[in-house]
Design a protein around this motif. Structure first.
Motif, PDB file in Angstrom:
ATOM      1  N   ALA A 241       9.347   0.961  -1.552  1.00 16.33           N
ATOM      2  CA  ALA A 241       8.538   0.195  -2.519  1.00 16.33           C
ATOM      3  C   ALA A 241       8.635   0.789  -3.928  1.00 16.33           C
ATOM      4  O   ALA A 241       7.814   0.494  -4.786  1.00 16.33           O
ATOM      5  CB  ALA A 241       7.086   0.141  -2.056  1.00 16.33           C
TER       6      ALA A 241
ATOM      7  N   ASN B 193       0.832  -1.204   0.000  1.00 16.00           N
ATOM      8  CA  ASN B 193       0.000   0.000   0.000  1.00 16.00           C
ATOM      9  C   ASN B 193       0.865   1.251   0.000  1.00 16.00           C
ATOM     10  O   ASN B 193       0.385   2.327   0.325  1.00 16.00           O
ATOM     11  CB  ASN B 193      -0.963   0.002   1.185  1.00 16.00           C
TER      12      ASN B 193
ATOM     13  N   GLN C   3      15.001  -0.333  -1.469  1.00 17.93           N
ATOM     14  CA  GLN C   3      15.638  -0.501  -0.156  1.00 17.93           C
ATOM     15  C   GLN C   3      17.106  -0.081  -0.199  1.00 17.93           C
ATOM     16  O   GLN C   3      17.740   0.094   0.841  1.00 17.93           O
ATOM     17  CB  GLN C   3      15.550  -1.972   0.302  1.00 17.93           C
TER      18      GLN C   3
ATOM     19  N   LEU D  77      12.743  -7.497   3.880  1.00 17.80           N
ATOM     20  CA  LEU D  77      12.729  -6.213   3.158  1.00 17.80           C
ATOM     21  C   LEU D  77      12.513  -6.407   1.659  1.00 17.80           C
ATOM     22  O   LEU D  77      13.040  -5.649   0.834  1.00 17.80           O
ATOM     23  CB  LEU D  77      14.040  -5.439   3.439  1.00 17.80           C
ATOM     24  N   GLY D  78      11.786  -7.440   1.314  1.00 19.32           N
ATOM     25  CA  GLY D  78      11.434  -7.690  -0.092  1.00 19.32           C
ATOM     26  C   GLY D  78      12.584  -8.166  -0.958  1.00 19.32           C
ATOM     27  O   GLY D  78      12.475  -8.200  -2.185  1.00 19.32           O
TER      28      GLY D  78
HETATM   29  C1  LIG Z   1       0.089   5.034   9.184  1.00 18.53           C
HETATM   30  C2  LIG Z   1       1.086   3.913   9.377  1.00 18.53           C
HETATM   31  C3  LIG Z   1       1.016   3.132  10.499  1.00 18.53           C
HETATM   32  C4  LIG Z   1       1.913   2.075  10.683  1.00 18.53           C
HETATM   33  N1  LIG Z   1       1.806   1.313  11.809  1.00 18.53           N
HETATM   34  C5  LIG Z   1       2.655   0.288  11.985  1.00 18.53           C
HETATM   35  C6  LIG Z   1       2.559  -0.529  13.143  1.00 18.53           C
HETATM   36  O1  LIG Z   1       1.737  -0.316  14.026  1.00 18.53           O
HETATM   37  N2  LIG Z   1       3.419  -1.577  13.265  1.00 18.53           N
HETATM   38  C7  LIG Z   1       4.344  -1.869  12.296  1.00 18.53           C
HETATM   39  O2  LIG Z   1       5.059  -2.854  12.441  1.00 18.53           O
HETATM   40  N3  LIG Z   1       4.470  -1.088  11.211  1.00 18.53           N
HETATM   41  C8  LIG Z   1       3.661  -0.021  11.038  1.00 18.53           C
HETATM   42  N4  LIG Z   1       3.803   0.776   9.935  1.00 18.53           N
HETATM   43  C9  LIG Z   1       4.902   0.485   8.991  1.00 18.53           C
HETATM   44  C10 LIG Z   1       4.464  -0.531   7.962  1.00 18.53           C
HETATM   45  O3  LIG Z   1       4.377  -1.812   8.545  1.00 18.53           O
HETATM   46  C11 LIG Z   1       5.493  -0.652   6.825  1.00 18.53           C
HETATM   47  O4  LIG Z   1       5.770   0.613   6.276  1.00 18.53           O
HETATM   48  C12 LIG Z   1       4.963  -1.580   5.749  1.00 18.53           C
HETATM   49  O5  LIG Z   1       5.989  -1.889   4.858  1.00 18.53           O
HETATM   50  C13 LIG Z   1       3.868  -0.911   4.987  1.00 18.53           C
HETATM   51  O6  LIG Z   1       3.127  -1.873   4.270  1.00 18.53           O
HETATM   52  P1  LIG Z   1       2.762  -1.598   2.771  1.00 18.53           P
HETATM   53  O7  LIG Z   1       1.826  -2.666   2.402  1.00 18.53           O
HETATM   54  O8  LIG Z   1       2.313  -0.209   2.543  1.00 18.53           O
HETATM   55  O9  LIG Z   1       4.196  -1.855   2.119  1.00 18.53           O
HETATM   56  P2  LIG Z   1       5.044  -1.027   0.995  1.00 18.53           P
HETATM   57  O10 LIG Z   1       5.377   0.283   1.601  1.00 18.53           O
HETATM   58  O11 LIG Z   1       4.200  -0.972  -0.219  1.00 18.53           O
HETATM   59  O12 LIG Z   1       6.267  -1.954   0.836  1.00 18.53           O
HETATM   60  C14 LIG Z   1       7.246  -2.068   1.845  1.00 18.53           C
HETATM   61  C15 LIG Z   1       8.385  -2.982   1.389  1.00 18.53           C
HETATM   62  O13 LIG Z   1       7.907  -4.311   1.272  1.00 18.53           O
HETATM   63  C16 LIG Z   1       8.030  -4.777  -0.062  1.00 18.53           C
HETATM   64  N5  LIG Z   1       6.801  -5.504  -0.359  1.00 18.53           N
HETATM   65  C17 LIG Z   1       5.541  -5.042  -0.450  1.00 18.53           C
HETATM   66  N6  LIG Z   1       4.698  -6.058  -0.706  1.00 18.53           N
HETATM   67  C18 LIG Z   1       5.436  -7.176  -0.774  1.00 18.53           C
HETATM   68  C19 LIG Z   1       5.158  -8.540  -1.013  1.00 18.53           C
HETATM   69  N7  LIG Z   1       3.913  -8.975  -1.251  1.00 18.53           N
HETATM   70  N8  LIG Z   1       6.175  -9.431  -1.015  1.00 18.53           N
HETATM   71  C20 LIG Z   1       7.442  -9.032  -0.774  1.00 18.53           C
HETATM   72  N9  LIG Z   1       7.775  -7.744  -0.567  1.00 18.53           N
HETATM   73  C21 LIG Z   1       6.784  -6.832  -0.553  1.00 18.53           C
HETATM   74  C22 LIG Z   1       8.177  -3.535  -0.916  1.00 18.53           C
HETATM   75  O14 LIG Z   1       8.888  -3.784  -2.112  1.00 18.53           O
HETATM   76  C23 LIG Z   1       8.939  -2.619   0.015  1.00 18.53           C
HETATM   77  O15 LIG Z   1      10.311  -2.914  -0.030  1.00 18.53           O
HETATM   78  C24 LIG Z   1       2.931   1.838   9.725  1.00 18.53           C
HETATM   79  C25 LIG Z   1       3.019   2.652   8.599  1.00 18.53           C
HETATM   80  C26 LIG Z   1       2.108   3.689   8.430  1.00 18.53           C
HETATM   81  C27 LIG Z   1       2.238   4.577   7.237  1.00 18.53           C
END
Ligand SMILES: Cc1cc2nc3c(=O)[nH]c(=O)nc-3n(C[C@H](O)[C@H](O)[C@H](O)COP(=O)(O)OP(=O)(O)OC[C@H]3O[C@@H](n4cnc5c(N)ncnc54)[C@H](O)[C@@H]3O)c2cc1C
Length: 506
Positions: free
Chosen positions: A83, A75, A494, A200-201
């Motif tokens: 990402a 997301n 990353q 970290l993907g």
């Molecule tokens: C408002 C907010 C609240 C948050 N609260 C928490 C919390 O309470 N606890 C916590 O632990 N974290 C929290 N986070 C951090 C969050 O867990 C990480 O930023 C997480 O990576 C976001 O998920 P995303 O789906 O948006 O990933 P992205 O930002 O889209 O991706 C993150 C990384 O993962 C990789 N990736 C994405 N999807 C996959 C997949 N399917 N397979 C392999 N790699 C993949 C991407 O390439 C990238 O390197 C929060 C972030 C925000 C913005």
């Protein structure tokens, strides 16, 4: 990064690829931005796969190109461009329909199979409404994808009991950097399983995860109490996370706040609903400029008699040493409790601060260093607050599986510190550059004073930084990379490895 002249060739070859999903070359700007809002790196194209087969085809295509990279985007809630794939390919993983694929009974207990691109909020609502079950370990905010949090750890107030989300999955389907689709678990392809969790993907794209679940409670009593002394706050928080399950709450977190009436940084941030009253006299009852709020929650069911719940809460709170009369509590539905940040998100979107930059900093700080951290950071550098929550709460190392890629500081107990800065685009406030500089100042203060800590959701620009982060795990991490993504095409945002050049598109 794709060269201009290669783009046309790539476009033509893509057309012959026979993807069931789609490719978008035009509306790519969203994939070049993230929640952090600090970096912008648009990709060459965004792929919306229909399943693992498409993901594998895209990776195999990139492998044949001279320098294409591939980033899975969950997301896009990363802070530092993690990402993104500059002029590369972004795979848009978000797929609400994948929220729950199947309910399964595994050796480790009940579980659900969920898509790697499912949002945790959809997993929650579908699991509870369809099966009456719920995952055990959460993040505070659920607008994040399963693959995105499993690539980091996934922590919240349940981590002390069940470990991070990475400790609560028993099987993954992963498309590796060689384009192979592999099922992995503790007993099958375990090396890939553990490297992908918190990886970290870097080693593969998670397309399915088997997540442990338990019967969902109906209700939650959500409670906050305040401490003026940090050592009393940590003593009580640590006691709660180390007691037997029947002697403690189901959720334990905490945060530091400013001893003022500031609506964002001060006492009003402690209230659990806007109708609650607080006495301005609280501010003068402690001379400390910074105070600490312990946040706990207890699950119960609608059939439970309210006096039984009250008695249990009183018994658990009775052993804590918080400031007198600083007890705030509300009862709410279990789903509303887990979705509590969604309300804040709605308000922040309306105020314009959700879409403004977020120079966030997350750390794991060992128990032996947390008092120094409080003195140097909360009481000094951040004594006026940060325009958002400053979370600080303990977790137990023994609930983490050390075979995953996540690296932790030493000791059985360590603290998650999350500095969740919000900037207001309509008010005069420090520039984003100043806030990023303050984050560096905090890290430098920790290093200079010999604190034992690791970055959570780490971000480094140099190989040296990554080597130090991983410490003696670095050679293993490199070895896994050469095995599962030898051309280093995955998750370039990353900035850990550089794409190995290959012979070119043919
Ligand atoms: C408002 C907010 C609240 C948050 N609260 C928490 C919390 O309470 N606890 C916590 O632990 N974290 C929290 N986070 C951090 C969050 O867990 C990480 O930023 C997480 O990576 C976001 O998920 P995303 O789906 O948006 O990933 P992205 O930002 O889209 O991706 C993150 C990384 O993962 C990789 N990736 C994405 N999807 C996959 C997949 N399917 N397979 C392999 N790699 C993949 C991407 O390439 C990238 O390197 C929060 C972030 C925000 C913005």
């Amino acid at each position: 990064m794709l060269q201009q002249e290669d783009e046309e060739v790539a476009r033509r070859l893509f057309q012959d690829m026979d993807l069931e999903g789609s490719i978008d070359y035009r509306s790519t700007a969203f994939a070049g931005r993230d929640f952090g809002g600090l970096h912008a790196s648009p990709p060459f194209a965004v792929v919306r796969p229909s399943g693992s087969r498409d993901i594998s085809s895209v990776i195999r295509f990139a492998l044949k190109s001279p320098n294409l990279t591939v980033a899975a985007r969950g997301n896009g809630h990363s802070i530092n461009g993690q990402a993104m794939a500059n002029r590369g390919l972004v795979i848009d993983m978000k797929r609400p329909s994948d929220a729950v694929i199947d309910f399964v009974r595994s050796d480790a207990g009940f579980a659900v199979d969920v898509g790697g691109g499912a949002l945790w909020e959809d997993v929650l609502t579908r699991c509870v409404s369809e099966f009456g079950f719920s995952p055990r370990s959460w993040t505070d905010y659920l607008g994040l994808t399963v693959g995105g949090t499993l690539s980091n750890a996934g922590v919240s107030g349940q981590t002390f009991r069940y470990g991070p989300q990475t400790s609560n999955v028993t099987e993954l389907e992963v498309v590796t950097g060689t384009g192979d689709t592999v099922i992995c678990s503790d007993g099958q392809n375990s090396e890939l399983f553990f490297s992908v969790l918190g990886g970290l993907g870097q080693f593969g794209i998670i397309t399915r995860a088997r997540v442990l679940v338990q019967p969902a409670p109906n209700m939650v009593r959500w409670i906050r109490v305040v401490y003026s002394e940090f050592d009393e706050f940590t003593r009580d928080a640590e006691s709660l996370i180390t007691r037997p399950e029947s002697e403690s709450f189901d959720y334990v977190e905490g945060f530091a706040f400013v001893n003022s009436d500031d609506p964002v940084n001060g006492w009003p941030s402690v209230l659990l609903n806007p109708d609650q009253l607080w006495d301005t006299g609280f501010m003068i009852r402690s001379a400390s400029p910074v105070l600490y709020c312990l946040e706990v929650a207890l699950h119960y069911n609608k059939g439970d008699c309210s006096s039984t719940v009250d008695t249990r809460v009183e018994r658990l709170l009775g052993r804590l040493r918080f400031m007198e009369d600083t007890l705030f509590q509300v009862d709410l539905n279990y789903i509303d409790f887990l979705l509590r940040v969604k309300e804040a998100e709605k308000q922040a979107k309306a105020n314009g601060i959700w879409d403004a930059p977020h120079p966030w900093l997350n750390l794991f700080v060992s128990k032996t260093s947390i008092e120094d951290f409080d003195r140097l950071v909360f009481k000094e550098i951040l004594k006026d607050g940060i325009g958002g929550p400053m979370l600080v709460y303990p977790i137990s190392r023994s609930k983490w599986d050390e075979r995953t890629s996540v690296v932790l500081p030493d000791g059985e107990i360590f603290y998650i510190v999350a500095l969740l800065r919000f900037t207001n685009p309509y008010q005069k406030s420090p520039s984003v550059r100043d806030l990023v500089a303050q984050n560096h100042e905090i890290i430098e203060a920790c290093v200079r004073n010999g604190l034992d800590f690791k970055l959570y959701l780490p971000h480094y620009n140099t190989e040296e930084g990554w080597k130090q982060h991983f410490g003696d795990r670095w050679s293993w991490f490199e070895e896994m990379k050469s095995k599962y993504d030898p051309m280093a095409i995955l998750a370039p945002g990353q900035k850990i490895f550089t794409r190995n050049p290959s012979c070119g598109i043919n």
